[in-house]
Design an enzyme around this catalytic site. Structure first.
Site, PDB file in Angstrom:
ATOM      1  N   ARG A  25     -19.936 118.327 -47.667  1.00  0.00           N
ATOM      2  CA  ARG A  25     -19.485 117.307 -48.611  1.00  0.00           C
ATOM      3  C   ARG A  25     -18.734 116.169 -47.935  1.00  0.00           C
ATOM      4  O   ARG A  25     -18.672 115.078 -48.468  1.00  0.00           O
ATOM      5  CB  ARG A  25     -18.623 117.960 -49.697  1.00  0.00           C
ATOM      6  CG  ARG A  25     -19.502 118.605 -50.759  1.00  0.00           C
ATOM      7  CD  ARG A  25     -18.714 119.447 -51.694  1.00  0.00           C
ATOM      8  NE  ARG A  25     -18.129 120.581 -50.975  1.00  0.00           N
ATOM      9  CZ  ARG A  25     -17.695 121.682 -51.552  1.00  0.00           C
ATOM     10  NH1 ARG A  25     -17.766 121.821 -52.844  1.00  0.00           N
ATOM     11  NH2 ARG A  25     -17.176 122.659 -50.834  1.00  0.00           N
TER      12      ARG A  25
ATOM     13  N   LYS B 247     -22.854 136.298 -44.641  1.00  0.00           N
ATOM     14  CA  LYS B 247     -22.121 137.220 -45.476  1.00  0.00           C
ATOM     15  C   LYS B 247     -20.961 136.482 -46.143  1.00  0.00           C
ATOM     16  O   LYS B 247     -20.557 135.454 -45.611  1.00  0.00           O
ATOM     17  CB  LYS B 247     -21.639 138.420 -44.670  1.00  0.00           C
ATOM     18  CG  LYS B 247     -20.531 138.105 -43.667  1.00  0.00           C
ATOM     19  CD  LYS B 247     -20.017 139.356 -43.052  1.00  0.00           C
ATOM     20  CE  LYS B 247     -18.879 139.923 -43.875  1.00  0.00           C
ATOM     21  NZ  LYS B 247     -17.558 139.776 -43.238  1.00  0.00           N
TER      22      LYS B 247
ATOM     23  N   HIS C  55     -23.621 139.855 -38.365  1.00  0.00           N
ATOM     24  CA  HIS C  55     -23.580 139.476 -36.943  1.00  0.00           C
ATOM     25  C   HIS C  55     -23.415 140.690 -36.028  1.00  0.00           C
ATOM     26  O   HIS C  55     -23.720 140.620 -34.846  1.00  0.00           O
ATOM     27  CB  HIS C  55     -22.505 138.414 -36.679  1.00  0.00           C
ATOM     28  CG  HIS C  55     -21.108 138.928 -36.594  1.00  0.00           C
ATOM     29  ND1 HIS C  55     -20.352 139.208 -37.685  1.00  0.00           N
ATOM     30  CD2 HIS C  55     -20.328 139.226 -35.523  1.00  0.00           C
ATOM     31  CE1 HIS C  55     -19.164 139.650 -37.287  1.00  0.00           C
ATOM     32  NE2 HIS C  55     -19.118 139.673 -35.983  1.00  0.00           N
TER      33      HIS C  55
ATOM     34  N   LYS D 173     -25.076 141.948 -31.844  1.00  0.00           N
ATOM     35  CA  LYS D 173     -24.297 142.311 -30.652  1.00  0.00           C
ATOM     36  C   LYS D 173     -25.182 143.140 -29.716  1.00  0.00           C
ATOM     37  O   LYS D 173     -25.853 144.067 -30.164  1.00  0.00           O
ATOM     38  CB  LYS D 173     -23.059 143.133 -31.048  1.00  0.00           C
ATOM     39  CG  LYS D 173     -21.968 142.308 -31.724  1.00  0.00           C
ATOM     40  CD  LYS D 173     -20.752 143.164 -32.025  1.00  0.00           C
ATOM     41  CE  LYS D 173     -19.778 142.454 -32.924  1.00  0.00           C
ATOM     42  NZ  LYS D 173     -18.931 141.484 -32.254  1.00  0.00           N
TER      43      LYS D 173
ATOM     44  N   GLU E  48      -8.914 145.981 -35.213  1.00  0.00           N
ATOM     45  CA  GLU E  48      -8.631 144.576 -34.880  1.00  0.00           C
ATOM     46  C   GLU E  48      -7.138 144.383 -34.735  1.00  0.00           C
ATOM     47  O   GLU E  48      -6.370 144.918 -35.548  1.00  0.00           O
ATOM     48  CB  GLU E  48      -9.137 143.666 -35.989  1.00  0.00           C
ATOM     49  CG  GLU E  48     -10.625 143.721 -36.181  1.00  0.00           C
ATOM     50  CD  GLU E  48     -11.089 142.656 -37.161  1.00  0.00           C
ATOM     51  OE1 GLU E  48     -11.433 141.565 -36.701  1.00  0.00           O
ATOM     52  OE2 GLU E  48     -11.077 142.921 -38.371  1.00  0.00           O
TER      53      GLU E  48
ATOM     54  N   ASP F 141     -15.297 143.441 -46.370  1.00  0.00           N
ATOM     55  CA  ASP F 141     -15.334 142.632 -45.150  1.00  0.00           C
ATOM     56  C   ASP F 141     -15.991 143.376 -43.978  1.00  0.00           C
ATOM     57  O   ASP F 141     -16.710 142.766 -43.187  1.00  0.00           O
ATOM     58  CB  ASP F 141     -13.891 142.244 -44.792  1.00  0.00           C
ATOM     59  CG  ASP F 141     -13.829 141.170 -43.726  1.00  0.00           C
ATOM     60  OD1 ASP F 141     -14.570 140.188 -43.853  1.00  0.00           O
ATOM     61  OD2 ASP F 141     -13.041 141.317 -42.770  1.00  0.00           O
TER      62      ASP F 141
ATOM     63  N   HIS G 282     -20.950 145.710 -41.581  1.00  0.00           N
ATOM     64  CA  HIS G 282     -20.928 146.075 -40.170  1.00  0.00           C
ATOM     65  C   HIS G 282     -20.896 147.597 -39.929  1.00  0.00           C
ATOM     66  O   HIS G 282     -21.714 148.128 -39.197  1.00  0.00           O
ATOM     67  CB  HIS G 282     -19.727 145.447 -39.466  1.00  0.00           C
ATOM     68  CG  HIS G 282     -19.556 143.982 -39.730  1.00  0.00           C
ATOM     69  ND1 HIS G 282     -20.617 143.135 -39.893  1.00  0.00           N
ATOM     70  CD2 HIS G 282     -18.445 143.201 -39.853  1.00  0.00           C
ATOM     71  CE1 HIS G 282     -20.171 141.902 -40.086  1.00  0.00           C
ATOM     72  NE2 HIS G 282     -18.861 141.913 -40.076  1.00  0.00           N
TER      73      HIS G 282
ATOM     74  N   LYS H 222      -6.935 145.763 -39.888  1.00  0.00           N
ATOM     75  CA  LYS H 222      -6.364 144.596 -39.207  1.00  0.00           C
ATOM     76  C   LYS H 222      -4.958 144.947 -38.755  1.00  0.00           C
ATOM     77  O   LYS H 222      -4.318 145.839 -39.307  1.00  0.00           O
ATOM     78  CB  LYS H 222      -6.332 143.403 -40.160  1.00  0.00           C
ATOM     79  CG  LYS H 222      -7.721 142.938 -40.567  1.00  0.00           C
ATOM     80  CD  LYS H 222      -7.821 141.439 -40.711  1.00  0.00           C
ATOM     81  CE  LYS H 222      -9.197 140.984 -41.147  1.00  0.00           C
ATOM     82  NZ  LYS H 222     -10.141 140.763 -40.045  1.00  0.00           N
TER      83      LYS H 222
HETATM   84  C1  BG6 Z   1     -16.251 139.374 -39.810  1.00  0.00           C
HETATM   85  C2  BG6 Z   1     -15.094 139.619 -40.722  1.00  0.00           C
HETATM   86  O1  BG6 Z   1     -17.473 139.605 -40.462  1.00  0.00           O
HETATM   87  O2  BG6 Z   1     -16.149 140.239 -38.695  1.00  0.00           O
HETATM   88  C3  BG6 Z   1     -13.769 139.418 -40.003  1.00  0.00           C
HETATM   89  O3  BG6 Z   1     -15.176 138.736 -41.832  1.00  0.00           O
HETATM   90  C4  BG6 Z   1     -13.737 140.277 -38.771  1.00  0.00           C
HETATM   91  O4  BG6 Z   1     -12.672 139.734 -40.844  1.00  0.00           O
HETATM   92  C5  BG6 Z   1     -14.971 140.048 -37.929  1.00  0.00           C
HETATM   93  O5  BG6 Z   1     -12.567 139.915 -38.041  1.00  0.00           O
HETATM   94  C6  BG6 Z   1     -15.030 140.998 -36.770  1.00  0.00           C
HETATM   95  O6  BG6 Z   1     -16.081 140.601 -35.942  1.00  0.00           O
HETATM   96  P1  BG6 Z   1     -16.029 140.860 -34.391  1.00  0.00           P
HETATM   97  O7  BG6 Z   1     -17.321 140.330 -33.908  1.00  0.00           O
HETATM   98  O8  BG6 Z   1     -14.826 140.112 -33.874  1.00  0.00           O
HETATM   99  O9  BG6 Z   1     -15.866 142.336 -34.232  1.00  0.00           O
END
Ligand code: BG6
Length: 511
Positions: free
Chosen positions: A64, A169, A199, A203, A237, A256, A261, A361
């Site tokens: 935008r 996502k 994603h 990896k 994390e 999340d 994942h 986290k």
């Molecule tokens: C994302 C989440 O999909 O993956 C994040 O939204 C998370 O909250 C991240 O931190 C972790 O990805 P990676 O590649 O750093 O393990």
């Protein structure tokens, strides 16, 4: 193995095929956003450096914000320099020569007509062959508007070249919204045009789960309930929620990290060997695993799922705020930033084997790994002489320090029968000269090549939501047992997560 045999083997063919995409245009919705700057453009640049971008490649950014092509390029260059400080002007010029920008509201049909004309012009100018990828990197509340406008503008058609849509996502907020989004997107695009991103599948080490399992023959005979005691999958994390409170408050750790994942990693560990290395063959097997997840029951939920939220604490010697003190977070929020769940897969292979999944986290460090913990030997010969034996563990480190370790017992040299756990270790860092590529690099390339193996099919995403719904709705509609926050930033999560395992004498692995 002889070359002929290599070529006959479909798994090997898939692994070693030629990977040069046809000319195309990539249209990114949400082009001024964080993902475009931090991940997508650096990944495209890496492909460019490796000569893996198509000879004719256009990037069209849409958002935008009002910007000229030059402004757009300038912003991209500045952010690219953060990850690539050595970026030279001449390389940037040749990388970005076909970058364009269109400003427009996502529900403004005229912007789609303008885009359609721009793409036609680019095709005529530099031969992008009417191959188009539309990448939705916007907040999910505008996905539907973009999809239906792309359809109305005829940009979904594949008369001259391909038209593919990549959806970031989160794919839906729950089962009902994921189903609805699947219906909407399938009204406009066919399933083979749709690339739902996770994603983690891009990896290197996650893809290696497939190679480890299916390009070796020693694991398969012990990969089942007879030999495996349990499996742990951890994604820890150290970062907090950062500037993403707006998204995270309505998401929480299950949406999340688990729905996508962790469940995807679990599927790759648990699935049956696919018949071919081909998108649908692999996705069929993953789907069976998602469907085999034993339903969580409200009555017994606390024995299977534990939630947590971080309070203030210390990380790397620095004081960090609790989740409720982060900017944009409701001071009474019950959003979980940590979860541990025990999953049973009702299949012949895995009956009775717990899959223990945890993610949080503000844990002490960033580490993602899978550990397959094997059963103890049936008859402990050395009982009287050996103080303690540890069962064998196969650890796959997904990040950082990517690699695989097998832990086994060995005799300590000397006159007594003393045993010690030792490691057989493979490390990517010391074994291969080239570093592992970024997930987005692989995924963007695969999409250009039309290879959907590392993307999620519509039915998979629905099955994953379905399995999680009882936990999500219970946690959203009830106050947490005990007080939130229930773990300090910098600790390994709430004590209740340990209790989840203690009854069976199992323990979370120390990372
Ligand atoms: C994302 C989440 O999909 O993956 C994040 O939204 C998370 O909250 C991240 O931190 C972790 O990805 P990676 O590649 O750093 O393990």
């Amino acid at each position: 193995m002889a070359t002929a045999a290599l070529l006959e083997n479909p798994l090997r063919q898939g692994l070693f095929s030629d990977r040069v995409p046809e000319p195309c245009s990539l249209v990114i919705y949400g082009a001024s956003g964080d993902l475009t700057h931090r991940k997508l453009v650096p990944a495209l640049y890496d492909l460019f450096e490796k000569h893996m971008l198509p000879t004719s490649f256009n990037l069209v950014g849409i958002s935008r914000s009002k910007m000229t092509d030059e402004d757009f390029k300038k912003h991209l260059k500045e952010s690219l320099k953060e990850s690539k400080p050595q970026l030279s002007d001449s390389l940037w010029e040749s990388f970005s020569q076909n970058f364009h920008y269109v400003a427009g509201g996502y529900d403004d049909f005229k912007a789609y007509q303008a885009l359609s004309k721009l793409l036609d012009d680019l095709d005529a100018e530099n031969g992008a062959a009417a191959n188009r990828i539309f990448y939705l990197s916007t907040p999910p509340n505008v996905f539907e508007a973009i999809i239906s406008n792309l359809g109305a503008a005829g940009l979904n058609r594949e008369e001259k070249g391909y038209a593919r849509i990549v959806i970031e996502k989160p794919f839906g907020h729950d089962l009902a919204s994921a189903k609805e989004l699947n219906v909407k997107v399938k009204e406009v695009f066919k399933e083979n045009q749709i690339y739902r991103i996770d994603h983690y599948l891009g990896k290197e080490t996650v893809q290696n789960l497939l190679v480890m399992r299916f390009a070796n023959s020693i694991f398969e005979p012990i990969w089942d309930r007879r030999h495996v005691d349990h499996v742990q999958i951890t994604a820890s994390e150290d970062l907090g929620v950062g500037s993403r409170a707006g998204y995270y408050e309505s998401s929480g750790v299950l949406r999340d990290m688990f729905q996508n994942h962790l469940f995807q990693v679990m599927c790759l560990i648990a699935m049956e060997p696919p018949v071919t290395y081909e998108a649908n063959a692999i996705r069929d097997e993953k789907l069976k695993i998602l469907k085999s997840i034993r339903p969580f029951e409200e009555r017994t939920l606390s024995q299977f799922a534990v939630r947590g939220q971080y309070g203030p604490g210390y990380l790397a010697g620095e004081r960090v705020p609790g989740y409720r003190q982060e900017e944009g977070v409701n001071p009474k929020s019950i959003t979980p930033t940590y979860a541990a769940i025990k999953v049973y897969l009702d299949t012949w292979r895995w009956h009775g084997v717990p899959f223990l999944l945890r993610s949080g986290k503000r844990l002490p460090k960033r580490a993602t790994e899978v550990s397959i913990q094997f059963k103890e030997p049936p008859n402990l010969l050395f009982k009287s002489n050996v103080s303690e034996l540890s069962p064998n563990v196969l650890v796959v480190r997904i990040q950082p320090d990517e690699g695989i370790t097998l832990k086994f017992e060995t005799k300590v040299p000397g006159m007594t029968m003393e045993a010690k756990t030792v490691n057989m270790d493979f490390r990517y860092g010391t074994t291969f000269a080239e570093g592992t590529s970024e997930a987005y690099e692989r995924l963007l390339l695969d999409c250009m090549l039309g290879d959907a193996t590392l993307f999620i099919r519509g039915d998979e995403t629905e099955a994953a939501w379905e399995a999680l719904m009882p936990v999500l709705s219970r946690w959203e509609n009830t106050e947490p047992e005990g007080d939130f926050p229930n773990y300090e930033a910098g600790s390994w999560g709430p004590a209740a997560a340990d209790h989840l395992l203690e009854k069976s004498w199992r323990k979370w692995r120390r990372l």
